[in-house]
Design an enzyme around this catalytic site. Structure first.
Site, mmCIF file in Angstrom:
data_model
loop_
_atom_site.group_PDB
_atom_site.id
_atom_site.type_symbol
_atom_site.label_atom_id
_atom_site.label_comp_id
_atom_site.label_asym_id
_atom_site.label_seq_id
_atom_site.Cartn_x
_atom_site.Cartn_y
_atom_site.Cartn_z
ATOM 1 N N TYR A 57 26.087 32.795 -20.293
ATOM 2 C CA TYR A 57 24.682 33.164 -20.171
ATOM 3 C C TYR A 57 24.109 32.522 -18.901
ATOM 4 C CZ TYR A 57 25.142 34.429 -25.133
ATOM 5 O OH TYR A 57 25.536 34.965 -26.329
ATOM 6 N N GLN A 289 6.379 35.860 -26.863
ATOM 7 C CA GLN A 289 7.276 36.759 -27.584
ATOM 8 C C GLN A 289 7.681 36.213 -28.948
ATOM 9 O OE1 GLN A 289 10.337 37.162 -24.553
ATOM 10 N NE2 GLN A 289 9.530 39.141 -23.892
#
Length: 334
Positions: A57, A289
């Protein structure tokens, strides 16, 4: 926040974990490091205690950001469950490729521990099966780390049941990672029943199907260069994109009518209600979010609504597709 204890372990964790693939920026069009750190702290404030990451990642960036956030958090290291992975190598010539050799794993974990600024990892997964390395070699490497205390639990990500059976001959398995959301449900056929039978904890990743189930996308949505959704993920290419958007619209209407919720909240609640010992990984790049977390705990999806959800999906998505496109190559393919 609902909590749980992973089977076969004494690891207590939140039932929702923060997935950090997008935070790493690789295949997501880059990242804002300060915003990423704020997002990790916001997750802690919401009761999330599991952070799921991987060297792949951002080629180490996500792990580094987590390590930095842990140092500036008020939480003690023992209060946070760190889940990371190994088995993906990379270089400038070939990019990312599978490598689960014993020599690479022992090198890779030291790099991960350095990035995360810790001396142990709670759950350590093989990211993708490397079929060119004998599974017993990979299993022996993880079992050594497990017995040494550098990892508290062993996980396998994206493995078949047959591959897991071979792995289990040389090492225990405590967890699996599988893609699972309203649009990607192949794991229901074999993997999730297998996890329940073998008493494994299932980490359900891509809970919002890379944002498709957020309810915020339209057919005019565009993605930045380097974002996996722009050129690689078939769900975001016509005509499939329009099919999924129709499904999202109907699911959102159903959620509002039955529960006064939106499609994002419905999708996450649906994932949390999957049978067996499961936890849901939810990716976020910005603190706001995570706001829907506050509205997940005051409703549950009844059996009739579960059937209505399935009917909507069967009627609107004519050519469903899984996550095969995400699989990195092995050395032979390179």
């Amino acid at each position: 926040m609902e909590n749980m204890t992973m089977k076969q372990t004494n690891i207590e964790t939140s039932k929702i974990g923060l997935g950090t693939w997008a935070i790493g920026g690789f295949q997501w069009g880059g990242t804002d490091e300060q915003e990423a750190e704020r997002t990790i702290h916001a997750a802690f404030d919401k009761g999330i205690r599991l952070l799921d990451t991987a060297p792949g990642y951002g080629l180490g960036k996500a792990e580094k950001l987590i390590g930095k956030a842990l140092q500036t958090s008020s939480l003690d290291r023992s209060e946070v469950i760190l889940s990371s992975k190994t088995g993906l190598n990379w270089n400038e010539k070939d990019g990312v490729f599978r490598d689960s050799s014993k020599s690479f794993i022992h090198k890779d974990i030291e790099r991960t521990l350095h990035h995360l600024q810790t001396d142990y990892i709670d759950v350590y997964h093989i990211h993708w099966p490397d079929t060119l390395t004998p599974f017993y070699e990979t299993a022996e490497a993880l079992n050594y780390l497990y017995k040494e205390g550098k990892i508290r639990a062993i996980g396998l990500s994206n493995f078949t049941t047959e591959q897991m059976d071979i792995f289990r001959e040389a090492a225990p398995i405590h967890a699996i990672q599988v893609p699972h959301n309203l649009f990607e449900r192949n794991s229901e056929n074999e993997l999730l029943p297998y996890a329940e039978e073998k008493e494994l904890t299932a980490f359900l990743y891509s809970s919002l199907a890379r944002g498709l189930l957020s309810g915020k996308m339209t057919k005019e949505s565009r993605f930045p260069e380097g974002d996996i959704r722009r050129d690689t993920d078939p769900k975001f290419q016509s005509p499939r994109f329009e099919q999924y958007l129709r499904a999202v619209k109907e699911l959102d209407e159903l959620a509002q009518d039955r529960f006064q919720k939106n499609v994002l909240e419905l999708a996450l609640r649906w994932n949390l209600q999957q049978p067996g010992s499961t936890l849901s990984l939810w990716g976020a790049r910005h603190p706001d979010q995570l706001a829907p977390l506050d509205d997940l705990w005051d409703f549950s999806i009844d059996d009739e609504t579960m059937r209505d959800i399935d009917e909507i999906l069967m009627r609107t998505v004519k050519s469903p597709i899984g996550v095969e496109f995400m699989a990195p190559p092995n050395k032979q393919q390179l």
